[in-house]
Design a protein around this motif. Structure first.
Motif, PDB file in Angstrom:
ATOM      1  N   ILE A  70      57.937  11.767  53.310  1.00 41.95           N
ATOM      2  CA  ILE A  70      57.126  11.909  54.707  1.00 41.95           C
ATOM      3  C   ILE A  70      56.689  11.088  54.847  1.00 41.95           C
ATOM      4  CG2 ILE A  70      57.264  12.356  57.198  1.00 41.95           C
ATOM      5  CD1 ILE A  70      58.956  14.172  56.846  1.00 41.95           C
ATOM      6  N   ALA A  71      55.681  10.013  55.578  1.00 47.66           N
ATOM      7  CA  ALA A  71      54.625   8.691  55.796  1.00 47.66           C
ATOM      8  C   ALA A  71      54.108   9.018  56.746  1.00 47.66           C
ATOM      9  CB  ALA A  71      55.157   7.804  55.561  1.00 47.66           C
ATOM     10  N   VAL A  72      52.466   9.884  56.765  1.00 48.86           N
ATOM     11  CA  VAL A  72      52.546  10.698  58.133  1.00 48.86           C
ATOM     12  C   VAL A  72      50.710   9.697  57.893  1.00 48.86           C
ATOM     13  CG1 VAL A  72      52.057  12.968  57.151  1.00 48.86           C
ATOM     14  CG2 VAL A  72      51.937  11.901  59.847  1.00 48.86           C
ATOM     15  N   THR A  73      50.706   8.934  59.182  1.00 45.76           N
ATOM     16  CA  THR A  73      49.505   8.673  59.391  1.00 45.76           C
ATOM     17  C   THR A  73      48.304  10.186  60.090  1.00 45.76           C
ATOM     18  OG1 THR A  73      49.535   8.150  61.885  1.00 45.76           O
ATOM     19  CG2 THR A  73      49.894   6.402  60.139  1.00 45.76           C
ATOM     20  N   ASP A  74      47.119   9.820  60.127  1.00 48.98           N
ATOM     21  CA  ASP A  74      46.316  10.661  60.227  1.00 48.98           C
ATOM     22  C   ASP A  74      45.691  11.343  61.256  1.00 48.98           C
ATOM     23  OD1 ASP A  74      44.301  12.878  59.293  1.00 48.98           O
ATOM     24  OD2 ASP A  74      42.346  11.629  59.717  1.00 48.98           O
ATOM     25  N   ASN A  75      47.600  11.497  62.442  1.00 48.98           N
ATOM     26  CA  ASN A  75      47.230  11.726  63.471  1.00 48.98           C
ATOM     27  C   ASN A  75      47.592  13.432  63.517  1.00 48.98           C
ATOM     28  OD1 ASN A  75      47.833   9.010  63.888  1.00 48.98           O
ATOM     29  ND2 ASN A  75      47.517   9.190  65.697  1.00 48.98           N
ATOM     30  N   ARG A  76      47.161  14.244  63.922  1.00 51.36           N
ATOM     31  CA  ARG A  76      47.552  15.883  64.130  1.00 51.36           C
ATOM     32  C   ARG A  76      48.637  15.796  65.578  1.00 51.36           C
ATOM     33  NH1 ARG A  76      44.725  19.895  61.629  1.00 51.36           N
ATOM     34  NH2 ARG A  76      46.543  21.490  62.579  1.00 51.36           N
ATOM     35  N   ASP A  77      48.294  15.380  66.219  1.00 46.73           N
ATOM     36  CA  ASP A  77      49.490  15.600  67.667  1.00 46.73           C
ATOM     37  C   ASP A  77      50.543  14.967  66.972  1.00 46.73           C
ATOM     38  OD1 ASP A  77      48.168  13.433  67.020  1.00 46.73           O
ATOM     39  OD2 ASP A  77      48.828  12.881  69.644  1.00 46.73           O
ATOM     40  N   VAL A  78      51.068  14.004  66.061  1.00 45.34           N
ATOM     41  CA  VAL A  78      52.025  13.408  65.563  1.00 45.34           C
ATOM     42  C   VAL A  78      52.617  14.094  64.850  1.00 45.34           C
ATOM     43  CG1 VAL A  78      53.369  11.752  64.480  1.00 45.34           C
ATOM     44  CG2 VAL A  78      51.146  10.952  66.277  1.00 45.34           C
ATOM     45  N   ARG A  79      51.646  14.830  64.253  1.00 46.24           N
ATOM     46  CA  ARG A  79      52.405  15.289  62.799  1.00 46.24           C
ATOM     47  C   ARG A  79      52.814  16.921  63.294  1.00 46.24           C
ATOM     48  NH1 ARG A  79      49.943  17.040  56.934  1.00 46.24           N
ATOM     49  NH2 ARG A  79      49.672  15.368  57.351  1.00 46.24           N
ATOM     50  N   LEU A  80      52.311  17.182  64.566  1.00 47.44           N
ATOM     51  CA  LEU A  80      52.555  18.620  64.976  1.00 47.44           C
ATOM     52  C   LEU A  80      53.850  18.064  65.833  1.00 47.44           C
ATOM     53  CD1 LEU A  80      49.659  20.053  66.455  1.00 47.44           C
ATOM     54  CD2 LEU A  80      50.415  21.078  64.287  1.00 47.44           C
ATOM     55  N   ILE A  81      53.597  17.486  66.935  1.00 48.45           N
ATOM     56  CA  ILE A  81      55.222  16.994  67.527  1.00 48.45           C
ATOM     57  C   ILE A  81      56.114  16.914  66.271  1.00 48.45           C
ATOM     58  CG2 ILE A  81      55.771  15.930  68.910  1.00 48.45           C
ATOM     59  CD1 ILE A  81      53.543  14.974  70.536  1.00 48.45           C
ATOM     60  N   GLY A  82      56.234  16.096  64.900  1.00 43.77           N
ATOM     61  CA  GLY A  82      56.995  15.211  64.357  1.00 43.77           C
ATOM     62  C   GLY A  82      57.950  16.932  63.242  1.00 43.77           C
ATOM     63  N   LEU A  83      56.530  17.959  63.537  1.00 39.98           N
ATOM     64  CA  LEU A  83      57.864  19.124  62.690  1.00 39.98           C
ATOM     65  C   LEU A  83      58.258  20.375  64.009  1.00 39.98           C
ATOM     66  CD1 LEU A  83      54.221  20.358  60.898  1.00 39.98           C
ATOM     67  CD2 LEU A  83      55.785  19.780  60.009  1.00 39.98           C
ATOM     68  N   ARG A  84      57.623  20.208  65.126  1.00 37.22           N
ATOM     69  CA  ARG A  84      58.822  20.584  65.792  1.00 37.22           C
ATOM     70  C   ARG A  84      60.376  19.947  65.404  1.00 37.22           C
ATOM     71  NH1 ARG A  84      57.312  25.494  67.249  1.00 37.22           N
ATOM     72  NH2 ARG A  84      55.853  25.868  67.905  1.00 37.22           N
ATOM     73  N   LEU A  85      60.434  18.663  66.173  1.00 33.27           N
ATOM     74  CA  LEU A  85      61.336  18.367  65.453  1.00 33.27           C
ATOM     75  C   LEU A  85      62.387  18.162  64.194  1.00 33.27           C
ATOM     76  CD1 LEU A  85      60.422  14.353  66.998  1.00 33.27           C
ATOM     77  CD2 LEU A  85      61.220  16.647  68.116  1.00 33.27           C
ATOM     78  N   LEU A  86      61.488  18.661  63.420  1.00 27.40           N
ATOM     79  CA  LEU A  86      62.232  18.956  62.488  1.00 27.40           C
ATOM     80  C   LEU A  86      63.223  20.997  62.041  1.00 27.40           C
ATOM     81  CD1 LEU A  86      59.756  17.299  59.716  1.00 27.40           C
ATOM     82  CD2 LEU A  86      62.906  16.473  60.414  1.00 27.40           C
ATOM     83  N   GLU A  87      62.593  20.906  63.256  1.00 27.57           N
ATOM     84  CA  GLU A  87      63.372  22.644  63.298  1.00 27.57           C
ATOM     85  C   GLU A  87      64.526  22.968  63.047  1.00 27.57           C
ATOM     86  OE1 GLU A  87      61.483  24.068  67.013  1.00 27.57           O
ATOM     87  OE2 GLU A  87      59.772  25.021  65.485  1.00 27.57           O
ATOM     88  N   PRO A  88      65.514  21.479  63.383  1.00 27.32           N
ATOM     89  CA  PRO A  88      66.831  21.618  63.348  1.00 27.32           C
ATOM     90  C   PRO A  88      67.373  21.301  61.086  1.00 27.32           C
ATOM     91  CG  PRO A  88      66.259  20.734  65.166  1.00 27.32           C
ATOM     92  CD  PRO A  88      64.935  20.718  64.547  1.00 27.32           C
ATOM     93  N   ALA A  89      66.670  21.442  61.084  1.00 28.35           N
ATOM     94  CA  ALA A  89      66.623  20.827  59.938  1.00 28.35           C
ATOM     95  C   ALA A  89      65.868  22.015  59.216  1.00 28.35           C
ATOM     96  CB  ALA A  89      65.622  19.866  58.912  1.00 28.35           C
ATOM     97  N   ASP A  90      65.502  22.867  59.664  1.00 27.92           N
ATOM     98  CA  ASP A  90      64.758  24.599  59.229  1.00 27.92           C
ATOM     99  C   ASP A  90      63.352  23.566  58.081  1.00 27.92           C
ATOM    100  OD1 ASP A  90      66.282  26.160  60.538  1.00 27.92           O
ATOM    101  OD2 ASP A  90      67.994  25.749  58.646  1.00 27.92           O
ATOM    102  N   LEU A  91      62.859  23.005  58.189  1.00 27.01           N
ATOM    103  CA  LEU A  91      62.058  22.869  57.558  1.00 27.01           C
ATOM    104  C   LEU A  91      60.736  22.597  58.586  1.00 27.01           C
ATOM    105  CD1 LEU A  91      63.167  19.142  56.418  1.00 27.01           C
ATOM    106  CD2 LEU A  91      63.237  21.000  55.868  1.00 27.01           C
ATOM    107  N   THR A  92      60.087  23.177  57.096  1.00 31.92           N
ATOM    108  CA  THR A  92      58.164  23.784  57.433  1.00 31.92           C
ATOM    109  C   THR A  92      57.699  23.360  56.705  1.00 31.92           C
ATOM    110  OG1 THR A  92      58.033  24.863  55.512  1.00 31.92           O
ATOM    111  CG2 THR A  92      58.893  26.139  57.609  1.00 31.92           C
ATOM    112  N   GLU A  93      56.262  23.653  57.296  1.00 35.58           N
ATOM    113  CA  GLU A  93      55.167  22.066  56.812  1.00 35.58           C
ATOM    114  C   GLU A  93      55.016  22.060  55.243  1.00 35.58           C
ATOM    115  OE1 GLU A  93      51.069  20.451  57.842  1.00 35.58           O
ATOM    116  OE2 GLU A  93      51.424  22.305  58.664  1.00 35.58           O
ATOM    117  N   ARG A  94      55.358  23.290  54.333  1.00 36.03           N
ATOM    118  CA  ARG A  94      54.878  23.204  53.266  1.00 36.03           C
ATOM    119  C   ARG A  94      56.459  22.368  52.190  1.00 36.03           C
ATOM    120  NH1 ARG A  94      54.085  29.664  52.945  1.00 36.03           N
ATOM    121  NH2 ARG A  94      55.232  29.530  54.634  1.00 36.03           N
ATOM    122  N   ASP A  95      57.348  22.510  53.457  1.00 36.97           N
ATOM    123  CA  ASP A  95      59.004  22.380  52.400  1.00 36.97           C
ATOM    124  C   ASP A  95      58.884  20.249  52.235  1.00 36.97           C
ATOM    125  OD1 ASP A  95      60.572  24.564  52.873  1.00 36.97           O
ATOM    126  OD2 ASP A  95      60.886  24.488  55.028  1.00 36.97           O
TER     127      ASP A  95
END
Length: 250
Positions: free
Chosen positions: A108-133
């Motif tokens: 996943i391509a991501v800019t240096d925006n911590r808020d975008v990454r945090l929100i994105g990780l929440r949106l990925l929860e249905p895929a059972d993906l964590t940051e380490r995945d």
């Protein structure tokens, strides 16, 4: 008196001229001189903040949380009707059509925006993906993230929604939105350092009086990409947003 206003580097480049227009307008109406600081990236922003150069900051919600709690900055305004939503998108021809189809090891391509990454990780929860995945691929801009996504270098990209919708139409036509957040209560924030003190009042009043219904003011706000202007942000509003950011971090 001259105040230094630092603008977060995640602001869309095409809207940078709007900040100069706004600074000129506010100087004329408030009598306070403004000097803009426009860091190129998060590292340069951190250096400017560490050197104590910023009297005022237009900060993303993640940085705003740390600055309010840790450095005593005061939130006094935020964009009206302009929350920080984010988009997860992939190439239009990708076999992935919903976030649940993203798998561990995806890039996943991501800019240096911590808020975008945090929100994105929440949106990925249905895929059972964590940051380490996830294999994170740094992008220096949302345009770069789009190029990586279109070229197949990554499986998907994380985008600030306003930046995604500002991409060229031909670019957006080659992308496919998997999901877009609808949080509504998280936004960029205008902050003042405690040393600004009473000098903040005339400037804040001038900012909040910029009127989208006045042709000259509307032109400035359109150039900023903030057509509804600004609204006051009270301490309780800032605390509520900080609580939401804490929820995203948990």
């Amino acid at each position: 008196m001259t105040l230094n206003l630092l603008v977060a580097p995640d602001f869309a480049p095409e809207n940078f001229p709007g900040w100069y227009m706004l600074a000129t307008l506010l100087q004329h109406r408030s009598g306070t001189r403004l000097h803009l600081l426009m860091p190129a990236d998060a590292r340069e922003q951190a250096q400017m903040l560490g050197d104590g150069l910023a009297d005022l900051v237009y900060a993303n919600p993640f940085d705003a949380t740390a600055m309010i709690r840790g450095q005593g900055y005061q939130a006094f305004a935020r964009p009206a009707a302009h929350s920080n939503e984010m988009v997860i998108a992939t190439a239009a021809g990708s076999p992935v059509s919903v976030v649940e189809e993203l798998r561990p090891g995806c890039r996943i391509a991501v800019t240096d925006n911590r808020d975008v990454r945090l929100i994105g990780l929440r949106l990925l929860e249905p895929a059972d993906l964590t940051e380490r995945d996830i294999q994170w691929v740094p992008a220096n801009s949302h345009q770069a993230a789009a190029r990586m996504t279109l070229s197949g270098q990554v499986d998907a990209g994380f985008f600030l929604a306003s930046a995604y919708h500002a991409l060229a139409r031909i670019t957006r036509g080659q992308l496919k939105v998997l999901v877009e957040s609808k949080l509504r209560d998280i936004s960029h924030v205008l902050l003042a350092h405690p040393r600004v003190g009473d000098d903040l009042q005339p400037l804040a009043a001038a900012l909040l009086a910029v009127d989208p219904s006045r042709p000259g003011d509307a032109e400035v706000l359109q150039a900023l990409g903030l057509p509804a202007g600004f609204e006051a942000m009270e301490r309780e509003d800032a605390e509520f947003m900080i609580d939401l950011m804490d929820t995203l971090l948990d």
